[in-house]
Motif scaffolding. Structure first.
Motif, PDB file in Angstrom:
ATOM      1  N   PHE A   1      10.100  -1.807  -3.321  1.00 55.39           N
ATOM      2  CA  PHE A   1       9.170  -0.844  -3.439  1.00 55.39           C
ATOM      3  C   PHE A   1       9.386  -0.307  -1.799  1.00 55.39           C
ATOM      4  CE2 PHE A   1       6.313  -2.568  -6.997  1.00 55.39           C
ATOM      5  CZ  PHE A   1       6.895  -3.715  -6.776  1.00 55.39           C
TER       6      PHE A   1
ATOM      7  N   TYR B   1       6.269   1.650   0.516  1.00 56.98           N
ATOM      8  CA  TYR B   1       4.946   2.200   0.748  1.00 56.98           C
ATOM      9  C   TYR B   1       4.775   2.954   2.175  1.00 56.98           C
ATOM     10  CZ  TYR B   1       3.029  -0.929  -2.813  1.00 56.98           C
ATOM     11  OH  TYR B   1       2.590  -1.617  -4.146  1.00 56.98           O
TER      12      TYR B   1
ATOM     13  N   GLN C   1       2.241   4.269   5.052  1.00 56.23           N
ATOM     14  CA  GLN C   1       0.994   4.008   5.526  1.00 56.23           C
ATOM     15  C   GLN C   1       0.595   5.042   6.732  1.00 56.23           C
ATOM     16  OE1 GLN C   1       0.284   0.432   7.932  1.00 56.23           O
ATOM     17  NE2 GLN C   1      -1.725   0.190   7.026  1.00 56.23           N
TER      18      GLN C   1
ATOM     19  N   GLY D   1      -4.566   2.532   4.262  1.00 56.44           N
ATOM     20  CA  GLY D   1      -4.239   1.517   3.588  1.00 56.44           C
ATOM     21  C   GLY D   1      -2.662   1.962   3.036  1.00 56.44           C
ATOM     22  N   LEU D   2      -2.118   1.314   2.098  1.00 57.73           N
ATOM     23  CA  LEU D   2      -0.839   1.538   1.979  1.00 57.73           C
ATOM     24  C   LEU D   2      -0.614   2.378   0.612  1.00 57.73           C
ATOM     25  CD1 LEU D   2       0.997  -2.021   2.363  1.00 57.73           C
ATOM     26  CD2 LEU D   2       0.807   0.169   4.001  1.00 57.73           C
TER      27      LEU D   2
ATOM     28  N   LEU E   1       1.736   3.803  -2.460  1.00 55.62           N
ATOM     29  CA  LEU E   1       3.199   3.543  -3.000  1.00 55.62           C
ATOM     30  C   LEU E   1       3.836   4.904  -2.959  1.00 55.62           C
ATOM     31  CD1 LEU E   1       4.916   1.515  -4.719  1.00 55.62           C
ATOM     32  CD2 LEU E   1       3.918   2.668  -6.936  1.00 55.62           C
TER      33      LEU E   1
ATOM     34  N   LYS F   1       9.190   2.779  -6.556  1.00 59.92           N
ATOM     35  CA  LYS F   1       9.644   1.283  -6.968  1.00 59.92           C
ATOM     36  C   LYS F   1      10.655   1.461  -7.802  1.00 59.92           C
ATOM     37  CE  LYS F   1       6.506   1.175 -11.080  1.00 59.92           C
ATOM     38  NZ  LYS F   1       5.486   0.436 -11.840  1.00 59.92           N
TER      39      LYS F   1
ATOM     40  N   PHE G   1       7.068   1.318   4.853  1.00 55.80           N
ATOM     41  CA  PHE G   1       7.183  -0.298   4.486  1.00 55.80           C
ATOM     42  C   PHE G   1       8.080  -0.677   3.180  1.00 55.80           C
ATOM     43  CE2 PHE G   1       4.538  -2.187   7.954  1.00 55.80           C
ATOM     44  CZ  PHE G   1       3.682  -1.259   8.157  1.00 55.80           C
TER      45      PHE G   1
ATOM     46  N   PHE H   1       6.879  -8.116   2.826  1.00 52.84           N
ATOM     47  CA  PHE H   1       6.916  -6.841   3.369  1.00 52.84           C
ATOM     48  C   PHE H   1       8.014  -6.942   4.753  1.00 52.84           C
ATOM     49  CE2 PHE H   1       3.962  -3.746   1.385  1.00 52.84           C
ATOM     50  CZ  PHE H   1       3.051  -4.809   0.942  1.00 52.84           C
ATOM     51  N   GLY H   2       8.738  -5.835   5.003  1.00 51.99           N
ATOM     52  CA  GLY H   2       9.326  -5.524   6.119  1.00 51.99           C
ATOM     53  C   GLY H   2       8.429  -5.371   7.320  1.00 51.99           C
TER      54      GLY H   2
END
Lengths: 114, 112
Positions: free
Chosen positions: A34, A36, A38, A43-44, A46, A49, A90, A104-105
């Motif tokens: 995925f 994402y 921000q 928030g995150l 999408l 994916k 991310f 997550f990275g």
């Protein structure tokens, strides 16, 4: 165990230039992947994916990413950056199974210069 | 559809206090996860709830606990707050059979 590495904590591009954000993962089996985004104090959201099937995945706002199993990579690209793309991005992986968590990275902040 | 909603949006607590954060999942979603995002970091998994039970837990101490209610909403409780607990707490929801998770706006917790 799974992990995600995002190369470059900060990336700066000019408006209209190519955006390339790098993501490499480690996983014993091909995971779900995925990206994402921000925005500040948000928030995150999408972007896109990869689960199965076609390895080139198209997302929202003109972004796309390609799953390369041999390179364990899932880099995010956009042909032409827009000022509104400035945000933090991310990469995340998640294993199969209903209760698997996201890894997550550490994120890449994208700056777009006029 | 309101999406994932979290409350409160901001919170300031003193060391040693206890805090409760709340999350309402997106309509139709039955699985709720909580993540901690420290400044400059990616989100870290705390735990996940499904059918009112904790299904998975990350590497967080027992001071972090949670609950899921019959309507699928969830709470995150943190006891004996430390300065290091200051972070953005994100709630994510999904349908258990789906891969994709939707995130709320988060609760910004500051411990002083």
């Amino acid at each position: 165990a799974q992990s995600v590495t995002q190369l470059g904590s900060h990336v700066s591009v000019s408006e209209g230039a190519l955006v390339l954000l790098r993501c490499n993962y480690s996983s014993s089996v091909p995971p779900y992947l995925f990206w994402y985004v921000q925005y500040p104090n948000q928030g995150l959201q999408l972007l896109l994916k990869y689960t199965t099937g076609a390895t080139l995945v198209k997302g929202i706002n003109g972004f796309e990413a390609e799953f390369k199993k041999s390179e364990t990579s899932f880099h995010l690209t956009k042909p032409s950056a827009h000022m509104s793309d400035a945000a933090e991005y991310f990469c995340a992986v998640r294993g199969y199974g209903n209760f698997n968590k996201f890894y997550f990275g550490s994120g890449t902040k994208l700056n777009v210069k006029p | 559809d309101a999406g994932v909603t979290q409350s409160p949006t901001h919170l300031i607590k003193t060391r040693g206090q206890q805090v409760t954060l709340r999350c309402s999942p997106k309509s139709g979603h039955d699985t709720v996860s909580w993540y901690q995002q420290a400044l400059g970091q990616g989100p870290q998994f705390i735990f996940q709830y499904y059918e009112e039970e904790e299904r998975q837990r990350g590497n967080f101490p027992d001071r972090f606990s949670g609950h899921q209610f019959p309507n699928y909403s969830s709470e995150l409780n943190v006891n004996a707050l430390l300065l290091g607990d200051s972070a953005l707490y994100l709630c994510a929801s999904r349908q258990n059979s789906n891969t994709e998770a939707f995130f709320g706006q988060g609760t910004r917790l500051t411990v002083v």
